[in-house]
Motif scaffolding. Structure first.
Motif, PDB file in Angstrom:
ATOM      1  N   PRO A   1     -37.484 -44.988  28.790  1.00  0.00           N
ATOM      2  CA  PRO A   1     -37.341 -44.787  30.246  1.00  0.00           C
ATOM      3  C   PRO A   1     -37.733 -43.358  30.629  1.00  0.00           C
ATOM      4  O   PRO A   1     -37.359 -42.414  29.925  1.00  0.00           O
ATOM      5  CB  PRO A   1     -35.848 -45.020  30.485  1.00  0.00           C
ATOM      6  N   ILE A   2     -38.487 -43.200  31.726  1.00  0.00           N
ATOM      7  CA  ILE A   2     -39.019 -41.867  32.029  1.00  0.00           C
ATOM      8  C   ILE A   2     -37.923 -40.845  32.331  1.00  0.00           C
ATOM      9  O   ILE A   2     -38.135 -39.649  32.195  1.00  0.00           O
ATOM     10  CB  ILE A   2     -40.078 -41.865  33.153  1.00  0.00           C
ATOM     11  N   ILE A   3     -36.751 -41.341  32.675  1.00  0.00           N
ATOM     12  CA  ILE A   3     -35.649 -40.410  32.937  1.00  0.00           C
ATOM     13  C   ILE A   3     -35.361 -39.528  31.712  1.00  0.00           C
ATOM     14  O   ILE A   3     -35.003 -38.354  31.836  1.00  0.00           O
ATOM     15  CB  ILE A   3     -34.384 -41.193  33.402  1.00  0.00           C
ATOM     16  N   GLU A   4     -35.581 -40.085  30.516  1.00  0.00           N
ATOM     17  CA  GLU A   4     -35.347 -39.320  29.281  1.00  0.00           C
ATOM     18  C   GLU A   4     -36.280 -38.111  29.207  1.00  0.00           C
ATOM     19  O   GLU A   4     -35.937 -37.069  28.650  1.00  0.00           O
ATOM     20  CB  GLU A   4     -35.574 -40.191  28.041  1.00  0.00           C
ATOM     21  N   TYR A   5     -37.475 -38.281  29.733  1.00  0.00           N
ATOM     22  CA  TYR A   5     -38.467 -37.206  29.771  1.00  0.00           C
ATOM     23  C   TYR A   5     -38.108 -36.203  30.875  1.00  0.00           C
ATOM     24  O   TYR A   5     -38.075 -34.991  30.644  1.00  0.00           O
ATOM     25  CB  TYR A   5     -39.833 -37.842  30.032  1.00  0.00           C
ATOM     26  N   LEU A   6     -37.774 -36.737  32.044  1.00  0.00           N
ATOM     27  CA  LEU A   6     -37.518 -35.877  33.202  1.00  0.00           C
ATOM     28  C   LEU A   6     -36.277 -35.018  33.014  1.00  0.00           C
ATOM     29  O   LEU A   6     -36.251 -33.844  33.393  1.00  0.00           O
ATOM     30  CB  LEU A   6     -37.362 -36.714  34.479  1.00  0.00           C
ATOM     31  N   LYS A   7     -35.256 -35.584  32.395  1.00  0.00           N
ATOM     32  CA  LYS A   7     -33.975 -34.870  32.382  1.00  0.00           C
ATOM     33  C   LYS A   7     -33.974 -33.643  31.458  1.00  0.00           C
ATOM     34  O   LYS A   7     -33.097 -32.791  31.585  1.00  0.00           O
ATOM     35  CB  LYS A   7     -32.827 -35.823  32.054  1.00  0.00           C
ATOM     36  N   LEU A   8     -34.966 -33.542  30.586  1.00  0.00           N
ATOM     37  CA  LEU A   8     -35.050 -32.341  29.746  1.00  0.00           C
ATOM     38  C   LEU A   8     -35.647 -31.158  30.501  1.00  0.00           C
ATOM     39  O   LEU A   8     -35.625 -30.029  30.029  1.00  0.00           O
ATOM     40  CB  LEU A   8     -35.939 -32.610  28.528  1.00  0.00           C
ATOM     41  N   GLN A   9     -36.231 -31.436  31.678  1.00  0.00           N
ATOM     42  CA  GLN A   9     -37.010 -30.409  32.365  1.00  0.00           C
ATOM     43  C   GLN A   9     -36.380 -29.994  33.687  1.00  0.00           C
ATOM     44  O   GLN A   9     -36.225 -30.810  34.580  1.00  0.00           O
ATOM     45  CB  GLN A   9     -38.423 -30.940  32.662  1.00  0.00           C
ATOM     46  N   GLY A  10     -36.096 -28.706  33.805  1.00  0.00           N
ATOM     47  CA  GLY A  10     -35.508 -28.191  35.040  1.00  0.00           C
ATOM     48  C   GLY A  10     -36.359 -28.425  36.263  1.00  0.00           C
ATOM     49  O   GLY A  10     -35.858 -28.525  37.380  1.00  0.00           O
ATOM     50  N   ARG A  11     -37.683 -28.565  36.083  1.00  0.00           N
ATOM     51  CA  ARG A  11     -38.554 -28.717  37.260  1.00  0.00           C
ATOM     52  C   ARG A  11     -38.332 -30.059  37.971  1.00  0.00           C
ATOM     53  O   ARG A  11     -38.811 -30.250  39.085  1.00  0.00           O
ATOM     54  CB  ARG A  11     -40.027 -28.552  36.880  1.00  0.00           C
TER      55      ARG A  11
END
Ligand SMILES: Cc1ncc(C[n+]2csc(CCOP(=O)(O)OP(=O)(O)O)c2C)c(N)n1
Ligand code: SF4
Ligand code: SF4
Ligand code: SF4
Lengths: 315, 104
Positions: A259-269
């Motif tokens: 799930p893309i949330i796993e990618y997004l949540k590592l990044q402050g941006r």
């Protein structure tokens, strides 16, 4: 030919003590170019972080001969340099443009497009850290939807431009995507590109701890998650044949994607959109569209004899 | 002035003094001893290491060095302490230990 770590050259190809931030994806990528292609490489670098990574005269923190040049001219300067090498009888030298996403997708696009149209004999590599990092994180045409930058304080409103597809449409012999999370794949693609003549384009995804706001130890992990979520598919277009690369093959099936949330949540941006399902949905739809394109390209550019014959004008 | 011929036409010599630019040469430490940037230092546990070389492959600085037998060690003079080596090690053989200040 599959690249094994043990077989990679032992020589110290990076240049320690350079000015890159800790965890820098551009420093990683530069080292892999040298591992893949060896010494007969000249880099042409337009303004960007890699201009600064070189450090202070009289030393240079990048282990290549380099021509530093203005944004608008990287590809045309490289084409001229290649012609000069040819005149000198030095056919063994690879002229490689190493440019940022801003320097490629926006400011340097006209000269790159011209070089591609003329099928100039150069390798063009984009180090895509998805913003103008060197001047303090401004959005570029390759910044994804929703990402914070200093010029998109509420998140970018447009999607990432699909530059590799635009380059395939230039009908050049070789176009590939790569990632600093998969150095073997990048090295293999560089070696393949080096054996082809004409304009070759490699788009290297380069997650940036500074501009994307993640811990510098996570550069490889974030890069791998971009591939595993389907946000950054690895593929190549080689003289009329389009192929998904092995690391991306499983993700053709949406149910296999992380799930893309796993990618997004590592990044402050992406912090400001992480709790907004409607914003996440926009990115999910982007990924779906991306894979429709890939599906279409796979079908159009399949390895049938007929397609090969028609499309391999540069082979 | 034409000084020769090639497949693409005559080779023309550049006028003297036409182009002069400062040239740098690749050398370690173009930005100084970057080991001083470190807050944490990677320490490798040789007992645990399985010589997979992933730390060596991913280190952006090329400060993970390979011995003949592929045992790895760190160049602390230039290692920036990013922690990538520790994060990619499959057997957790690298620990990031707080620096107490100063180079060794
Ligand atoms: C014509 C021109 N406009 C603006 C600049 C200022 N400038 C220097 S580096 C840079 C950012 C480059 O960003 P990118 O190409 O994405 O590379 P990165 O720094 O991310 O590696 C800018 C805007 C310049 N040097 N020349
Ligand atoms: S801002 Fe990013 S790309 Fe630029 S030197 Fe720092 S880590 Fe590397
Ligand atoms: S901490 Fe970073 S710079 Fe230092 S050895 Fe590990 S990967 Fe290389
Ligand atoms: S990643 Fe870990 S196991 Fe692999 S070589 Fe490095 S220290 Fe050894």
């Amino acid at each position: 030919m599959v690249v094994r770590i043990q077989d990679l050259p032992r020589r110290r190809y990076g240049m320690p003590g350079n000015a890159a931030c800790p965890g820098c994806p551009e420093a990683m990528g530069l080292r892999y170019i040298k591992m893949a292609l060896g010494d007969n490489v000249v880099l042409v670098i337009p303004a960007g972080c890699s201009s600064v990574i070189q450090g202070i005269w009289p030393k240079s923190g990048i282990n290549f001969p380099i021509l530093n040049i203005v944004f608008a001219s990287a590809a045309s300067a490289a084409a001229g340099m290649k012609a000069a090498f040819e005149m000198m009888g030095r056919d063994d030298v690879h002229v490689v443009v190493w440019a940022g996403d801003g320097g490629t997708a926006d400011i340097g696009f006209q000269s790159m497009s011209g070089a591609a149209e003329r099928n100039d004999d150069i390798i063009y590599i984009v180090a895509d850290n998805e913003a103008y990092m060197n001047t303090g994180i401004q959005r570029s045409g390759l910044t994804p939807y929703g990402a914070w930058t200093t010029t998109t304080p509420l998140g970018k409103k447009e999607h990432k431009k699909n530059l590799p597809f635009i380059m395939i449409a230039h009908d050049v012999p070789y176009v590939a995507t790569a990632s600093v999370g998969y150095p073997h794949d990048f090295i293999e693609k560089l070696r393949k590109a080096a054996k082809i003549r004409g304009f070759r384009y490699i788009h290297l995804h380069a997650p940036d701890p500074v501009g994307w706001r993640f811990d510098p130890s996570l550069t490889p992990k974030v890069a791998q998650l971009a591939v595993k979520t389907g946000m950054w598919p690895l593929f190549e277009y080689d003289r009329g044949v389009f192929r998904l690369s092995p690391f991306s093959k499983p993700y053709k099936d949406p149910s296999k994607r992380t799930p893309i949330i796993e990618y997004l949540k590592l990044q402050g941006r992406f912090r400001h959109i992480i709790d907004k399902p409607e914003e996440i949905k926009k990115l999910e739809e982007y990924v779906d569209r991306l894979w429709y394109w890939i599906d279409a390209l796979e079908k159009a550019f399949n390895p049938s004899e007929k397609a090969r014959e028609l499309l391999s004008r540069h082979a | 002035m034409s000084v020769g011929k090639s497949a693409r036409g005559p080779i023309v010599e550049a006028p003297v003094g036409f182009f002069a630019a400062p040239v740098s040469h690749p050398a370690p430490g173009a930005a100084g001893k970057t080991g001083t940037w470190r807050d944490y230092r990677p320490v490798i546990n040789e007992e645990k290491c399985v010589k997979c070389l992933l730390c060596w492959l991913y280190c952006p600085e090329d400060t993970i060095l390979r011995r003949e037998d592929d045992m790895v060690y760190v160049d602390y003079e230039y290692c920036k302490g990013c922690g990538i080596c520790a994060s990619v090690c499959p057997v957790n053989a690298i620990e990031m230990v707080p620096e107490r200040g100063g180079l060794e």
